[in-house]
Design a protein around this motif. Structure first.
Motif, PDB file in Angstrom:
ATOM      1  N   ARG A 137       0.833  -1.202   0.000  1.00 11.98           N
ATOM      2  CA  ARG A 137       0.000   0.000   0.000  1.00 11.98           C
ATOM      3  C   ARG A 137       0.871   1.257   0.000  1.00 11.98           C
ATOM      4  N   TYR A 138       1.995   1.228   0.699  1.00 12.23           N
ATOM      5  CA  TYR A 138       2.930   2.357   0.706  1.00 12.23           C
ATOM      6  C   TYR A 138       3.376   2.688  -0.721  1.00 12.23           C
ATOM      7  N   VAL A 139       3.769   1.666  -1.490  1.00 10.33           N
ATOM      8  CA  VAL A 139       4.199   1.896  -2.873  1.00 10.33           C
ATOM      9  C   VAL A 139       3.031   2.450  -3.695  1.00 10.33           C
ATOM     10  N   GLU A 140       1.841   1.921  -3.506  1.00  8.98           N
ATOM     11  CA  GLU A 140       0.661   2.435  -4.217  1.00  8.98           C
ATOM     12  C   GLU A 140       0.415   3.901  -3.892  1.00  8.98           C
ATOM     13  N   ARG A 141       0.585   4.278  -2.623  1.00  9.98           N
ATOM     14  CA  ARG A 141       0.359   5.661  -2.203  1.00  9.98           C
ATOM     15  C   ARG A 141       1.455   6.586  -2.749  1.00  9.98           C
ATOM     16  N   VAL A 142       2.707   6.099  -2.814  1.00  4.86           N
ATOM     17  CA  VAL A 142       3.776   6.885  -3.436  1.00  4.86           C
ATOM     18  C   VAL A 142       3.439   7.101  -4.905  1.00  4.86           C
ATOM     19  N   ASP A 143       3.007   6.041  -5.576  1.00  4.10           N
ATOM     20  CA  ASP A 143       2.651   6.133  -6.991  1.00  4.10           C
ATOM     21  C   ASP A 143       1.541   7.163  -7.214  1.00  4.10           C
ATOM     22  N   ALA A 144       0.580   7.205  -6.302  1.00  4.11           N
ATOM     23  CA  ALA A 144      -0.550   8.132  -6.413  1.00  4.11           C
ATOM     24  C   ALA A 144      -0.186   9.546  -5.965  1.00  4.11           C
ATOM     25  N   GLY A 145       0.970   9.702  -5.318  1.00  7.14           N
ATOM     26  CA  GLY A 145       1.351  11.010  -4.793  1.00  7.14           C
ATOM     27  C   GLY A 145       0.499  11.437  -3.610  1.00  7.14           C
ATOM     28  N   ASP A 146      -0.070  10.480  -2.891  1.00  9.53           N
ATOM     29  CA  ASP A 146      -0.991  10.741  -1.785  1.00  9.53           C
ATOM     30  C   ASP A 146      -0.209  10.866  -0.475  1.00  9.53           C
ATOM     31  N   ILE A 147       0.277  12.056  -0.225  1.00  6.13           N
ATOM     32  CA  ILE A 147       1.150  12.286   0.931  1.00  6.13           C
ATOM     33  C   ILE A 147       0.413  12.036   2.240  1.00  6.13           C
ATOM     34  N   GLU A 148      -0.837  12.464   2.331  1.00  7.29           N
ATOM     35  CA  GLU A 148      -1.597  12.258   3.567  1.00  7.29           C
ATOM     36  C   GLU A 148      -1.723  10.771   3.894  1.00  7.29           C
ATOM     37  N   ALA A 149      -1.992   9.959   2.878  1.00  4.40           N
ATOM     38  CA  ALA A 149      -2.138   8.519   3.106  1.00  4.40           C
ATOM     39  C   ALA A 149      -0.798   7.872   3.469  1.00  4.40           C
ATOM     40  N   ILE A 150       0.284   8.363   2.879  1.00  6.26           N
ATOM     41  CA  ILE A 150       1.613   7.838   3.228  1.00  6.26           C
ATOM     42  C   ILE A 150       1.910   8.145   4.685  1.00  6.26           C
ATOM     43  N   VAL A 151       1.732   9.388   5.071  1.00  6.81           N
ATOM     44  CA  VAL A 151       2.047   9.818   6.437  1.00  6.81           C
ATOM     45  C   VAL A 151       1.173   9.068   7.443  1.00  6.81           C
ATOM     46  N   ALA A 152      -0.062   8.753   7.079  1.00  3.16           N
ATOM     47  CA  ALA A 152      -0.965   8.032   7.977  1.00  3.16           C
ATOM     48  C   ALA A 152      -0.477   6.626   8.301  1.00  3.16           C
ATOM     49  N   LEU A 153       0.427   6.090   7.502  1.00  5.16           N
ATOM     50  CA  LEU A 153       0.972   4.754   7.767  1.00  5.16           C
ATOM     51  C   LEU A 153       2.009   4.758   8.892  1.00  5.16           C
ATOM     52  N   TYR A 154       2.522   5.942   9.227  1.00  2.00           N
ATOM     53  CA  TYR A 154       3.613   6.073  10.193  1.00  2.00           C
ATOM     54  C   TYR A 154       3.116   6.294  11.619  1.00  2.00           C
ATOM     55  N   ALA A 155       3.893   5.803  12.578  1.00  2.00           N
ATOM     56  CA  ALA A 155       3.671   6.100  13.993  1.00  2.00           C
ATOM     57  C   ALA A 155       4.060   7.549  14.250  1.00  2.00           C
TER      58      ALA A 155
END
Length: 127
Positions: free
Chosen positions: A13-31
């Motif tokens: 999902r991280y790679v998919e979110r990078v591909d989409a340029g979805d910064i909010e979704a990427i950051v939401a994966l982090y503690a």
């Protein structure tokens, strides 16, 4: 303990979110107190606010595409590794960057550590 399947799904999902340029979704994966080292050898980035700024300055500054290039390998103790490719412009030239990310997850399933393994030696110019 989180499952290996969960780790594999989140990393994909991280790679998919990078591909989409979805910064909010990427950051939401982090503690909240996560640490990012991208690439390994650079000063670590500590905390969710600094991590968000890192992605906004890098990913948010240009259009990239990302593709998983191999399987996500996961351990029984909350870690995973994956190879992927980032296609982008580097100094105005189309190129591909081969990356291996290693992530550690906390008990709540959030990324608490991400280390990206790459250097200019992993950049291939495209014509």
């Amino acid at each position: 303990m989180i499952s290996t399947e969960y780790i594999q799904a989140v990393m994909a999902r991280y790679v998919e979110r990078v591909d989409a340029g979805d910064i909010e979704a990427i950051v939401a994966l982090y503690a909240h107190d996560a640490v990012v080292e991208d690439p390994v050898g650079q000063p670590p980035i500590h905390g969710i606010a600094a991590i968000e700024q890192f992605y906004r300055q890098g990913l948010g500054a240009s259009k990239v595409s990302a593709t998983l290039t191999g399987p996500v390998s996961a351990t029984l103790n909350g870690c995973g590794a994956m190879p992927f490719r980032v296609d982008m412009l580097w100094d105005g030239q189309a190129c591909s960057l081969q990356v291996v990310d290693v992530m550690e997850f906390d008990t709540e399933g959030r990324i608490c550590s991400m280390k990206a393994y790459w250097s200019p030696a992993n950049i291939v110019l495209r014509t």
